[in-house]
Design a protein around this motif. Structure first.
Motif, mmCIF file in Angstrom:
data_model
loop_
_atom_site.group_PDB
_atom_site.id
_atom_site.type_symbol
_atom_site.label_atom_id
_atom_site.label_comp_id
_atom_site.label_asym_id
_atom_site.label_seq_id
_atom_site.Cartn_x
_atom_site.Cartn_y
_atom_site.Cartn_z
ATOM 1 N N UNK A 182 6.001 6.240 7.755
ATOM 2 C CA UNK A 182 6.043 7.238 6.684
ATOM 3 C C UNK A 182 5.311 6.700 5.467
ATOM 4 N N UNK A 183 4.483 7.547 4.903
ATOM 5 C CA UNK A 183 3.801 7.192 3.673
ATOM 6 C C UNK A 183 3.509 8.462 2.897
ATOM 7 N N UNK A 184 3.816 8.478 1.614
ATOM 8 C CA UNK A 184 3.634 9.702 0.833
ATOM 9 C C UNK A 184 3.582 9.388 -0.646
ATOM 10 N N UNK A 185 3.091 10.357 -1.410
ATOM 11 C CA UNK A 185 3.097 10.320 -2.881
ATOM 12 C C UNK A 185 3.817 11.564 -3.392
ATOM 13 N N UNK A 186 4.601 11.392 -4.438
ATOM 14 C CA UNK A 186 5.352 12.524 -4.992
ATOM 15 C C UNK A 186 5.574 12.296 -6.477
ATOM 16 N N UNK A 205 8.495 1.216 6.677
ATOM 17 C CA UNK A 205 8.162 0.511 7.916
ATOM 18 C C UNK A 205 9.427 -0.144 8.437
ATOM 19 N N UNK A 206 9.849 0.295 9.637
ATOM 20 C CA UNK A 206 11.061 -0.253 10.264
ATOM 21 C C UNK A 206 12.274 -0.141 9.346
ATOM 22 N N UNK A 207 12.392 1.023 8.687
ATOM 23 C CA UNK A 207 13.517 1.334 7.798
ATOM 24 C C UNK A 207 13.591 0.409 6.578
ATOM 25 N N UNK A 208 12.464 -0.144 6.209
ATOM 26 C CA UNK A 208 12.304 -0.878 4.956
ATOM 27 C C UNK A 208 11.361 -0.047 4.081
ATOM 28 N N UNK A 209 11.890 0.504 2.990
ATOM 29 C CA UNK A 209 11.115 1.430 2.165
ATOM 30 C C UNK A 209 10.556 0.714 0.935
ATOM 31 N N UNK A 210 9.221 0.731 0.828
ATOM 32 C CA UNK A 210 8.568 0.226 -0.375
ATOM 33 C C UNK A 210 8.451 1.368 -1.379
ATOM 34 N N UNK A 211 8.872 1.112 -2.616
ATOM 35 C CA UNK A 211 8.857 2.116 -3.684
ATOM 36 C C UNK A 211 7.970 1.576 -4.799
ATOM 37 N N UNK A 212 6.882 2.284 -5.086
ATOM 38 C CA UNK A 212 5.941 1.825 -6.105
ATOM 39 C C UNK A 212 5.727 2.932 -7.137
#
Length: 364
Positions: free
Chosen positions: A1-5, A91-98
């Motif tokens: 999953x990858x997205x911008x919001x 990635x593998x239920x580790x969410x990067x938040x930037x």
């Protein structure tokens, strides 16, 4: 999953879905929010197994996927971010938040662990303005019973008959109802009981503008708001008592009363009531309502307002809270008190379909 919001959009949605999250749940995934990115939409879902809330958002989906994250911690992080756009990458239920210069990583749980949605096959459905449904629930919800042994009374009744929608709440000592005629109705007549927790959550979600579609199935109800928020709730599987029996057929006295003036004086005089003497006496006579409160361990207070009343004198005593709760939630200038003798049920009504029935206290 990858997205911008947009950060403000994500923050607002997390605020909406987070209120039913419990940190005391023995099932860890119930403390998480389900995040699903698909078809240019981002959906956020939480549940406590009785209520399920989903917010559907516009987002720039670069890569589809789904996971779950600790809901409250995710919201706390997003709320404190300072940039305009948030980038999420899982990635593998580790969410990067930037966002801006900020970078976080949250550990989640697999989306497959999250409870499946509650299925609904609508028996009846209708649409109405969100603000109107919120008004109806707010006008009666305080009358719901707090007694856990009376399960049917621990919720708000939604009754539909001949395109007339009636919402009712009672705790056995007082009853509040509000009626509205509906043009947009599909299905068969009937009644259901919405738990008070669900009714409270629904009012929190409803906005001042837009419509809400209500779909009712067997022991389940679904509310779809124009803004993309969907709330599903289990219903109370009990028979509601025949509330119409407690409403007197006729009244000998109908007295028009200025709502704000009455409320102000009642609130003021009730300052001296106590647990030992929790009532205020009202005397209707000579174009006045006299308010009197006497407490053996606090003191006493009295006041009056002028009204148009020249009928026979009548004295009634009430728990002041039971009168203040409905009156403080109404927005009309005047209300009508309907009475018979001093110990019979008293009704308070206005022209907006609202009716409140209360039993006076047997105090001299």
């Amino acid at each position: 999953m990858k997205l911008n919001i947009k950060r403000t959009v994500l923050n607002s949605a997390l605020q909406k879905v987070n209120s039913i999250i419990s940190t005391r749940s023995t099932l860890q995934v119930l403390s998480n929010v389900l995040i699903e990115a698909e078809d240019s939409k981002l959906s956020l879902t939480t549940t406590d197994l009785d209520i399920r809330i989903t917010a559907i958002l516009e987002a720039d989906i670069l890569e589809e996927g789904k996971t779950t994250l600790p809901a409250k911690k995710f919201y706390e992080i997003v709320k404190e971010l300072s940039g305009e756009e948030v980038e999420l990458e899982n990635e593998n239920n580790h969410m990067a938040i930037k966002c801006g210069h900020s970078v976080f990583k949250l550990l989640g749980l697999p989306a497959d662990d999250f409870p499946l949605p509650m299925k609904i096959a609508p028996i009846r459905s209708f649409s109405m303005e969100q603000m109107e449904l919120s008004r109806m629930i707010n006008l009666i919800s305080y009358s719901v019973s707090q007694d856990d042994t009376r399960k049917a009374l621990s919720g708000v009744l939604f009754s539909i008959s001949d395109k007339n929608f009636t919402s009712v709440a009672t705790d056995g000592r007082r009853l509040a109802l509000v009626e509205k005629t509906m043009d947009d109705f599909y299905g068969e007549d009937g009644s259901v009981i919405l738990p008070i927790k669900s009714a409270t959550e629904l009012c929190r979600l409803l906005e001042k503008e837009g419509n809400v579609k209500v779909e009712i199935g067997e022991n389940i109800i679904n509310f779809t708001l124009d803004n993309g928020v969907v709330m599903t709730s289990k219903l109370i599987d009990e028979n509601y008592p025949n509330y119409k029996q407690v409403i007197p057929v006729s009244f000998t006295r109908k007295i028009e009363i200025p709502r704000e003036a009455f409320t102000a004086v009642l609130r003021r005089v009730s300052l001296v009531v106590s647990e030992k003497n929790f009532f205020v006496k009202l005397r209707f006579a000579d174009n006045k309502i006299e308010f009197n409160a006497l407490s053996t361990d606090v003191g006493e207070g009295s006041d009056y307002i002028e009204i148009d009343y020249t009928g026979a004198e009548i004295t009634v005593s009430f728990n002041p809270v039971f009168l203040l709760e409905p009156l403080s939630r109404m927005d009309c200038d005047t209300v009508v008190f309907k009475m018979n003798e001093g110990y019979s049920p008293v009704a308070v009504s206005n022209e907006d379909g609202f009716l409140y029935v209360i039993m006076p206290m047997r105090k001299k």
